[in-house]
Design a protein around this motif. Structure first.
Motif, PDB file in Angstrom:
ATOM      1  N   THR A   1       0.827  -1.198   0.000  1.00 15.92           N
ATOM      2  CA  THR A   1       0.000   0.000   0.000  1.00 15.92           C
ATOM      3  C   THR A   1       0.861   1.248   0.000  1.00 15.92           C
ATOM      4  OG1 THR A   1      -1.680  -1.228   1.224  1.00 15.92           O
ATOM      5  CG2 THR A   1      -1.922   1.153   1.160  1.00 15.92           C
ATOM      6  N   ALA A   2       1.941   1.245   0.754  1.00 13.48           N
ATOM      7  CA  ALA A   2       2.843   2.403   0.781  1.00 13.48           C
ATOM      8  C   ALA A   2       3.493   2.612  -0.578  1.00 13.48           C
ATOM      9  CB  ALA A   2       3.909   2.211   1.855  1.00 13.48           C
TER      10      ALA A   2
ATOM     11  N   VAL B   1       1.343   7.160  -6.599  1.00 11.46           N
ATOM     12  CA  VAL B   1       0.363   8.227  -6.806  1.00 11.46           C
ATOM     13  C   VAL B   1       1.028   9.591  -6.631  1.00 11.46           C
ATOM     14  CG1 VAL B   1      -1.731   9.287  -5.875  1.00 11.46           C
ATOM     15  CG2 VAL B   1      -1.606   6.815  -6.149  1.00 11.46           C
ATOM     16  N   PHE B   2       1.780   9.755  -5.552  1.00  3.79           N
ATOM     17  CA  PHE B   2       2.421  11.041  -5.289  1.00  3.79           C
ATOM     18  C   PHE B   2       3.522  11.347  -6.299  1.00  3.79           C
ATOM     19  CE2 PHE B   2       0.960  10.152  -0.806  1.00  3.79           C
ATOM     20  CZ  PHE B   2      -0.122  11.013  -0.897  1.00  3.79           C
ATOM     21  N   LEU B   3       4.259  10.338  -6.714  1.00  8.93           N
ATOM     22  CA  LEU B   3       5.305  10.529  -7.715  1.00  8.93           C
ATOM     23  C   LEU B   3       4.695  10.962  -9.050  1.00  8.93           C
ATOM     24  CD1 LEU B   3       8.347  10.176  -8.423  1.00  8.93           C
ATOM     25  CD2 LEU B   3       7.731   7.896  -9.209  1.00  8.93           C
ATOM     26  N   GLY B   4       3.642  10.290  -9.477  1.00  6.60           N
ATOM     27  CA  GLY B   4       2.971  10.667 -10.726  1.00  6.60           C
ATOM     28  C   GLY B   4       2.388  12.063 -10.657  1.00  6.60           C
ATOM     29  N   GLY B   5       1.767  12.401  -9.529  1.00 13.44           N
ATOM     30  CA  GLY B   5       1.211  13.746  -9.360  1.00 13.44           C
ATOM     31  C   GLY B   5       2.290  14.813  -9.325  1.00 13.44           C
ATOM     32  N   GLY B   6       3.414  14.521  -8.663  1.00 14.32           N
ATOM     33  CA  GLY B   6       4.521  15.474  -8.611  1.00 14.32           C
ATOM     34  C   GLY B   6       5.129  15.718  -9.972  1.00 14.32           C
TER      35      GLY B   6
ATOM     36  N   GLU C   1       8.887  17.480 -27.353  1.00 16.90           N
ATOM     37  CA  GLU C   1       8.061  16.277 -27.421  1.00 16.90           C
ATOM     38  C   GLU C   1       8.213  15.396 -26.189  1.00 16.90           C
ATOM     39  OE1 GLU C   1       8.925  14.197 -30.990  1.00 16.90           O
ATOM     40  OE2 GLU C   1       8.386  15.869 -32.276  1.00 16.90           O
ATOM     41  N   THR C   2       9.294  15.548 -25.470  1.00 17.54           N
ATOM     42  CA  THR C   2       9.476  14.718 -24.266  1.00 17.54           C
ATOM     43  C   THR C   2       8.448  15.060 -23.196  1.00 17.54           C
ATOM     44  OG1 THR C   2      11.139  16.251 -23.405  1.00 17.54           O
ATOM     45  CG2 THR C   2      11.928  14.360 -24.665  1.00 17.54           C
ATOM     46  N   GLN C   3       7.876  16.275 -23.249  1.00 16.48           N
ATOM     47  CA  GLN C   3       6.848  16.647 -22.272  1.00 16.48           C
ATOM     48  C   GLN C   3       5.627  15.749 -22.407  1.00 16.48           C
ATOM     49  OE1 GLN C   3       5.309  20.601 -22.699  1.00 16.48           O
ATOM     50  NE2 GLN C   3       4.466  20.635 -20.630  1.00 16.48           N
ATOM     51  N   ILE C   4       5.244  15.407 -23.616  1.00 19.08           N
ATOM     52  CA  ILE C   4       4.085  14.536 -23.835  1.00 19.08           C
ATOM     53  C   ILE C   4       4.370  13.132 -23.308  1.00 19.08           C
ATOM     54  CG2 ILE C   4       2.643  13.459 -25.590  1.00 19.08           C
ATOM     55  CD1 ILE C   4       3.025  16.005 -27.257  1.00 19.08           C
ATOM     56  N   VAL C   5       5.565  12.633 -23.575  1.00 17.01           N
ATOM     57  CA  VAL C   5       5.937  11.294 -23.108  1.00 17.01           C
ATOM     58  C   VAL C   5       5.951  11.249 -21.586  1.00 17.01           C
ATOM     59  CG1 VAL C   5       7.768   9.564 -23.098  1.00 17.01           C
ATOM     60  CG2 VAL C   5       7.244  10.802 -25.201  1.00 17.01           C
ATOM     61  N   VAL C   6       6.543  12.266 -20.965  1.00 15.31           N
ATOM     62  CA  VAL C   6       6.595  12.325 -19.500  1.00 15.31           C
ATOM     63  C   VAL C   6       5.185  12.423 -18.926  1.00 15.31           C
ATOM     64  CG1 VAL C   6       7.320  13.773 -17.549  1.00 15.31           C
ATOM     65  CG2 VAL C   6       8.924  13.269 -19.401  1.00 15.31           C
ATOM     66  N   THR C   7       4.323  13.202 -19.558  1.00 11.42           N
ATOM     67  CA  THR C   7       2.941  13.349 -19.093  1.00 11.42           C
ATOM     68  C   THR C   7       2.189  12.022 -19.159  1.00 11.42           C
ATOM     69  OG1 THR C   7       2.911  15.639 -19.847  1.00 11.42           O
ATOM     70  CG2 THR C   7       0.787  14.600 -19.450  1.00 11.42           C
ATOM     71  N   VAL C   8       2.322  11.313 -20.256  1.00 16.90           N
ATOM     72  CA  VAL C   8       1.624  10.032 -20.414  1.00 16.90           C
ATOM     73  C   VAL C   8       2.128   9.022 -19.385  1.00 16.90           C
ATOM     74  CG1 VAL C   8       1.308   8.072 -21.963  1.00 16.90           C
ATOM     75  CG2 VAL C   8       1.043  10.386 -22.829  1.00 16.90           C
ATOM     76  N   ILE C   9       3.432   8.950 -19.196  1.00 13.65           N
ATOM     77  CA  ILE C   9       3.993   8.011 -18.219  1.00 13.65           C
ATOM     78  C   ILE C   9       3.551   8.374 -16.804  1.00 13.65           C
ATOM     79  CG2 ILE C   9       6.148   7.213 -17.172  1.00 13.65           C
ATOM     80  CD1 ILE C   9       7.389   7.417 -19.990  1.00 13.65           C
ATOM     81  N   ALA C  10       3.566   9.664 -16.473  1.00 10.05           N
ATOM     82  CA  ALA C  10       3.159  10.099 -15.134  1.00 10.05           C
ATOM     83  C   ALA C  10       1.688   9.805 -14.875  1.00 10.05           C
ATOM     84  CB  ALA C  10       3.449  11.588 -14.955  1.00 10.05           C
ATOM     85  N   VAL C  11       0.846  10.029 -15.867  1.00 14.01           N
ATOM     86  CA  VAL C  11      -0.589   9.742 -15.704  1.00 14.01           C
ATOM     87  C   VAL C  11      -0.808   8.244 -15.529  1.00 14.01           C
ATOM     88  CG1 VAL C  11      -2.809   9.764 -16.907  1.00 14.01           C
ATOM     89  CG2 VAL C  11      -1.425  11.813 -16.845  1.00 14.01           C
ATOM     90  N   CYS C  12      -0.104   7.432 -16.291  1.00 12.83           N
ATOM     91  CA  CYS C  12      -0.243   5.971 -16.163  1.00 12.83           C
ATOM     92  C   CYS C  12       0.203   5.494 -14.786  1.00 12.83           C
ATOM     93  CB  CYS C  12       0.555   5.267 -17.249  1.00 12.83           C
ATOM     94  SG  CYS C  12      -0.144   5.457 -18.893  1.00 12.83           S
ATOM     95  N   ILE C  13       1.328   6.005 -14.302  1.00 14.04           N
ATOM     96  CA  ILE C  13       1.810   5.615 -12.970  1.00 14.04           C
ATOM     97  C   ILE C  13       0.818   6.041 -11.902  1.00 14.04           C
ATOM     98  CG2 ILE C  13       3.583   6.117 -11.233  1.00 14.04           C
ATOM     99  CD1 ILE C  13       5.614   6.166 -13.504  1.00 14.04           C
TER     100      ILE C  13
ATOM    101  N   MET D   1      -2.463   6.726 -12.194  1.00 11.28           N
ATOM    102  CA  MET D   1      -3.734   6.018 -12.276  1.00 11.28           C
ATOM    103  C   MET D   1      -3.605   4.572 -11.817  1.00 11.28           C
ATOM    104  SD  MET D   1      -5.806   8.295 -13.024  1.00 11.28           S
ATOM    105  CE  MET D   1      -7.283   7.400 -13.347  1.00 11.28           C
ATOM    106  N   PHE D   2      -2.484   3.918 -12.133  1.00 13.39           N
ATOM    107  CA  PHE D   2      -2.276   2.563 -11.649  1.00 13.39           C
ATOM    108  C   PHE D   2      -2.170   2.553 -10.123  1.00 13.39           C
ATOM    109  CE2 PHE D   2       0.543  -0.946 -10.400  1.00 13.39           C
ATOM    110  CZ  PHE D   2      -0.203  -2.003 -10.868  1.00 13.39           C
ATOM    111  N   GLY D   3      -1.444   3.520  -9.566  1.00 17.23           N
ATOM    112  CA  GLY D   3      -1.338   3.625  -8.109  1.00 17.23           C
ATOM    113  C   GLY D   3      -2.693   3.866  -7.464  1.00 17.23           C
ATOM    114  N   LEU D   4      -3.484   4.755  -8.050  1.00 14.07           N
ATOM    115  CA  LEU D   4      -4.824   5.025  -7.508  1.00 14.07           C
ATOM    116  C   LEU D   4      -5.708   3.788  -7.565  1.00 14.07           C
ATOM    117  CD1 LEU D   4      -5.671   8.558  -8.906  1.00 14.07           C
ATOM    118  CD2 LEU D   4      -5.490   7.901  -6.516  1.00 14.07           C
TER     119      LEU D   4
END
Length: 82
Positions: free
Chosen positions: A7-8, A14-19, A30-42, A44-47
């Motif tokens: 759980t931790a 969740v906090f890493l993706g949000g940060g 273009e790396t901003q889009i890749v970073v955004t997609v990866i962060a959202v996936c991390i 949402m999976f955590g949530l």
């Protein structure tokens, strides 16, 4: 090997993706889009994992069935008193 702190770890995801989503504007191109997609996936999976672990309600086995069936017993007692 089963981790005791699942759980931790999911909360950290969740906090890493949000940060990362908060500070993604520092990255240009273009790396901003890749970073955004990866962060959202991390995130949402955590949530998903946190809510599924916290909302699961395992069936509790009672040692004393009288505690579990207390409502039925109290109804029978009321009928006997009348």
């Amino acid at each position: 090997m089963i981790s005791k702190y699942k759980t931790a770890i999911y909360f950290i995801m969740v906090f890493l993706g949000g940060g990362v989503l908060l500070f993604r504007e520092d990255i240009k191109g273009e790396t901003q889009i890749v970073v955004t997609v990866i962060a959202v996936c991390i995130m949402m999976f955590g949530l998903y994992k946190v809510t599924s672990r916290l909302m699961s309600n395992p069936h509790k086995e009672y040692q004393n069935q009288e505690y579990f069936n207390r409502e039925k017993y109290s109804q029978q007692e009321e009928l006997e008193e009348e």
